[in-house]
Design an enzyme around this catalytic site. Sequence first.
Site, mmCIF file in Angstrom:
data_model
loop_
_atom_site.group_PDB
_atom_site.id
_atom_site.type_symbol
_atom_site.label_atom_id
_atom_site.label_comp_id
_atom_site.label_asym_id
_atom_site.label_seq_id
_atom_site.Cartn_x
_atom_site.Cartn_y
_atom_site.Cartn_z
ATOM 1 C CE LYS A 139 -11.786 0.763 -9.543
ATOM 2 N NZ LYS A 139 -10.681 0.085 -8.808
ATOM 3 N N PRO A 172 -23.997 17.351 5.620
ATOM 4 C CG PRO A 172 -21.881 17.354 4.599
ATOM 5 C CD PRO A 172 -22.598 16.942 5.848
ATOM 6 C CB THR A 206 -16.785 0.920 -8.683
ATOM 7 O OG1 THR A 206 -17.978 1.645 -8.467
ATOM 8 C CG2 THR A 206 -16.035 1.583 -9.833
ATOM 9 C CG ASP A 207 -22.221 0.338 -8.436
ATOM 10 O OD1 ASP A 207 -21.349 1.203 -8.188
ATOM 11 O OD2 ASP A 207 -23.288 0.260 -7.794
ATOM 12 C CD GLU A 208 -19.218 5.382 -8.051
ATOM 13 O OE1 GLU A 208 -18.863 6.437 -8.576
ATOM 14 O OE2 GLU A 208 -19.191 5.184 -6.819
ATOM 15 N N PRO A 248 -21.084 18.226 -9.119
ATOM 16 C CG PRO A 248 -19.244 19.474 -9.855
ATOM 17 C CD PRO A 248 -19.807 18.794 -8.656
ATOM 18 N N GLY A 249 -22.210 16.727 -12.154
ATOM 19 C CA GLY A 249 -22.291 15.437 -12.865
ATOM 20 C C GLY A 249 -22.715 14.280 -11.974
ATOM 21 C CE1 TYR A 303 -12.999 5.088 -7.801
ATOM 22 C CE2 TYR A 303 -15.391 5.248 -8.021
ATOM 23 C CZ TYR A 303 -14.258 4.545 -7.611
ATOM 24 O OH TYR A 303 -14.395 3.311 -7.031
ATOM 25 C CB ALA A 324 -3.767 -0.217 -5.069
ATOM 26 C CE LYS A 377 -14.642 7.334 -0.963
ATOM 27 N NZ LYS A 377 -13.929 6.092 -0.853
ATOM 28 C CG ASN A 395 -27.442 9.993 -1.228
ATOM 29 O OD1 ASN A 395 -27.166 8.791 -1.272
ATOM 30 N ND2 ASN A 395 -26.984 10.870 -2.115
ATOM 31 C CG ASP A 438 -2.065 0.965 1.102
ATOM 32 O OD1 ASP A 438 -3.225 0.521 1.054
ATOM 33 O OD2 ASP A 438 -1.807 2.198 1.036
HETATM 34 P P1 NAD Z 1 -9.723 3.430 -0.033
HETATM 35 O O1 NAD Z 1 -9.519 4.763 -0.640
HETATM 36 O O2 NAD Z 1 -10.215 3.318 1.362
HETATM 37 O O3 NAD Z 1 -8.381 2.557 -0.123
HETATM 38 C C1 NAD Z 1 -7.523 2.593 -1.234
HETATM 39 C C2 NAD Z 1 -6.155 2.154 -0.744
HETATM 40 O O4 NAD Z 1 -5.268 2.115 -1.882
HETATM 41 C C3 NAD Z 1 -5.522 3.094 0.280
HETATM 42 O O5 NAD Z 1 -5.015 2.364 1.353
HETATM 43 C C4 NAD Z 1 -4.396 3.779 -0.499
HETATM 44 O O6 NAD Z 1 -3.293 4.145 0.318
HETATM 45 C C5 NAD Z 1 -4.029 2.705 -1.504
HETATM 46 N N1 NAD Z 1 -3.390 3.236 -2.718
HETATM 47 C C6 NAD Z 1 -3.777 4.316 -3.439
HETATM 48 N N2 NAD Z 1 -2.939 4.489 -4.488
HETATM 49 C C7 NAD Z 1 -2.027 3.478 -4.429
HETATM 50 C C8 NAD Z 1 -0.926 3.105 -5.237
HETATM 51 N N3 NAD Z 1 -0.573 3.816 -6.326
HETATM 52 N N4 NAD Z 1 -0.206 2.015 -4.894
HETATM 53 C C9 NAD Z 1 -0.521 1.295 -3.781
HETATM 54 N N5 NAD Z 1 -1.548 1.613 -2.973
HETATM 55 C C10 NAD Z 1 -2.308 2.695 -3.303
HETATM 56 O O7 NAD Z 1 -10.714 2.694 -1.035
HETATM 57 P P2 NAD Z 1 -11.747 1.509 -0.766
HETATM 58 O O8 NAD Z 1 -13.089 2.091 -0.540
HETATM 59 O O9 NAD Z 1 -11.176 0.551 0.189
HETATM 60 O O10 NAD Z 1 -11.779 0.850 -2.230
HETATM 61 C C11 NAD Z 1 -10.895 -0.212 -2.574
HETATM 62 C C12 NAD Z 1 -11.187 -0.640 -3.997
HETATM 63 O O11 NAD Z 1 -12.550 -1.044 -4.105
HETATM 64 C C13 NAD Z 1 -10.987 0.492 -5.018
HETATM 65 O O12 NAD Z 1 -10.416 -0.062 -6.174
HETATM 66 C C14 NAD Z 1 -12.408 0.969 -5.308
HETATM 67 O O13 NAD Z 1 -12.501 1.476 -6.630
HETATM 68 C C15 NAD Z 1 -13.182 -0.316 -5.151
HETATM 69 N N6 NAD Z 1 -14.596 -0.158 -4.745
HETATM 70 C C16 NAD Z 1 -14.917 0.634 -3.676
HETATM 71 C C17 NAD Z 1 -16.258 0.727 -3.284
HETATM 72 C C18 NAD Z 1 -16.670 1.563 -2.086
HETATM 73 O O14 NAD Z 1 -17.882 1.759 -1.860
HETATM 74 N N7 NAD Z 1 -15.769 2.041 -1.263
HETATM 75 C C19 NAD Z 1 -17.259 0.043 -3.994
HETATM 76 C C20 NAD Z 1 -16.877 -0.750 -5.088
HETATM 77 C C21 NAD Z 1 -15.535 -0.856 -5.457
HETATM 78 P P1 TYD Z 2 -19.993 8.670 -1.663
HETATM 79 O O1 TYD Z 2 -19.926 8.022 -0.324
HETATM 80 O O2 TYD Z 2 -19.010 9.740 -1.997
HETATM 81 O O3 TYD Z 2 -19.966 7.500 -2.743
HETATM 82 P P2 TYD Z 2 -20.244 7.572 -4.363
HETATM 83 O O4 TYD Z 2 -20.250 8.971 -4.789
HETATM 84 O O5 TYD Z 2 -19.053 6.828 -4.876
HETATM 85 O O6 TYD Z 2 -21.539 6.881 -4.578
HETATM 86 O O7 TYD Z 2 -21.429 9.301 -1.827
HETATM 87 C C1 TYD Z 2 -22.613 8.522 -1.718
HETATM 88 C C2 TYD Z 2 -23.790 9.434 -2.048
HETATM 89 O O8 TYD Z 2 -23.872 10.424 -1.035
HETATM 90 C C3 TYD Z 2 -23.610 10.170 -3.354
HETATM 91 O O9 TYD Z 2 -24.881 10.299 -3.977
HETATM 92 C C4 TYD Z 2 -23.108 11.545 -2.936
HETATM 93 C C5 TYD Z 2 -23.790 11.749 -1.601
HETATM 94 N N1 TYD Z 2 -23.035 12.585 -0.620
HETATM 95 C C6 TYD Z 2 -23.708 13.642 0.038
HETATM 96 O O10 TYD Z 2 -24.899 13.886 -0.174
HETATM 97 N N2 TYD Z 2 -22.998 14.381 0.930
HETATM 98 C C7 TYD Z 2 -21.664 14.152 1.183
HETATM 99 O O11 TYD Z 2 -21.072 14.908 2.005
HETATM 100 C C8 TYD Z 2 -21.020 13.072 0.519
HETATM 101 C C9 TYD Z 2 -19.569 12.776 0.766
HETATM 102 C C10 TYD Z 2 -21.739 12.300 -0.373
#
Ligand code: NAD
Ligand code: TYD
Length: 384
Positions: free
Chosen positions: A189, A240, A159-161, A317-318, A185, A107, A224, A284, A58
């Site tokens: 991905k 917010p 991700t589903d995004e 935005p978007g 983002y 990562a 998040k 939300n 990491d």
């Molecule tokens: P996170 O931001 O909490 O963790 C990402 C980790 O990657 C961090 O520890 C960071 O230090 C490390 N990292 C970043 N750049 C790096 C690099 N160049 N080399 C090595 N390490 C690096 O994210 P997360 O929420 O744990 O997500 C993990 C994975 O799951 C991501 O690929 C994300 O796209 C995917 N994902 C996340 C969600 C979600 O809801 N959080 C949902 C679906 C998929």
């Molecule tokens: P987020 O946790 O950033 O995940 P993602 O954008 O990848 O889905 O946001 C989840 C939802 O919550 C998204 O619709 C944006 C909204 N959101 C807020 O309304 N307020 C906030 O402060 C944040 C961070 C997110």
Amino acid sequence: MRRMVQAMLLTPAPKAKILAIFGIDMRTCHLITGGAGFIGSCHVLRTRAAGVPVVTVDKLTYAGNLDNLCSLANDTKHCFVQGDIGNDELMAHLMRTHQPTAVINFAAESHVDRSILDPDAFVRTNVLGTCALLRVTLDYWYNLPQDHREAFRFLHVSTDEVYGSLCLGDAPFTENTPYAPNSPYSASKAASDHLVRAFHETHGLPVLITNCSNNYGPRQFPEKLIPLIICHALERQTLPIYGKGDYIRDWLHVKDHCEAIDMVLRRGTVGRTYNVGGRAERTNLDVVHSICAALDRLRPHSDGPYAKLMAFVADRPGHDFRYAIDCTRIERELEWKPRHTFDQGIEDTVSWYLDNQAWAERARGGQYRDWIARQYAGYERVGE
Ligand code: NAD
Ligand code: TYD
């Protein structure tokens, strides 16, 4: 090799632990990238609990947190290396040394709001970093003995995004939904997913891809939605809500996600994508109300209900309106299904943050405060 040593020296883990790793049999180990982040750390802990040795790599960006792995401090079958997936030399050395049977790539730069302000960082790690990791893995895999080559897997966590945005009433995303990413983002991905797929089609690298919906649970960085709302509520700050709060996400507990990843890794069909979701679509506003209700039960405040702190702020935005996942494939092929209901999962998550306020305090160090000031200052309050 010199860069590798530097990376090792940079690691905050005790030197003895790093040395110990070379003395034990790591031949069945998994190499897990991004394992100090939210989902990655959950997966590292789960993999170690199952007895599989793990090398965690990491970069420790603002989102990476070694506190997440502190329970492994004396674990001689876990090795932490601070390094970048884009560092070919380091990654090649780690693969040669530890001979992983699987590489699981978590990562990434993962926050949509940050990708709007600084897309380059997302291209560097998510696109170029993944590409470098694929190149190095391919080279390692080519040189494995035949039986090891057949057993090896590269699992890319996505991700589903990448599928874009749905309207109310649209059918949920399937694995055949065309990619239509809308944020930097999700675009980065999507590009990484295409590269992973291309390495399978072009070179036969045995890859698997998972596309999962929004995760929640312990140790999520408080930028998040869910952890941000919990932390703000406990500090009596504004909660917010972007736009009107009617955006919809499908929520899955992080442990259910990691169980899905495990199943895909062990039994998934090589070259395939698996959608993973919680069948728990919520607006939300619903999510924030659930958090506030859990806090009202677990930590009532003399000033009245936490929901009083909610405020609508200017929109992202978007902003994608709705994500929803059809996870029939993983349910049918691998018999996976989520174990947590959303209501219980949220209650447990709120409890975790209440019990681990020191974790949240450390995670929200200087850089975090700067981010919040920068991100939310420009977001005018548009009513409550
Ligand atoms: P996170 O931001 O909490 O963790 C990402 C980790 O990657 C961090 O520890 C960071 O230090 C490390 N990292 C970043 N750049 C790096 C690099 N160049 N080399 C090595 N390490 C690096 O994210 P997360 O929420 O744990 O997500 C993990 C994975 O799951 C991501 O690929 C994300 O796209 C995917 N994902 C996340 C969600 C979600 O809801 N959080 C949902 C679906 C998929
Ligand atoms: P987020 O946790 O950033 O995940 P993602 O954008 O990848 O889905 O946001 C989840 C939802 O919550 C998204 O619709 C944006 C909204 N959101 C807020 O309304 N307020 C906030 O402060 C944040 C961070 C997110």
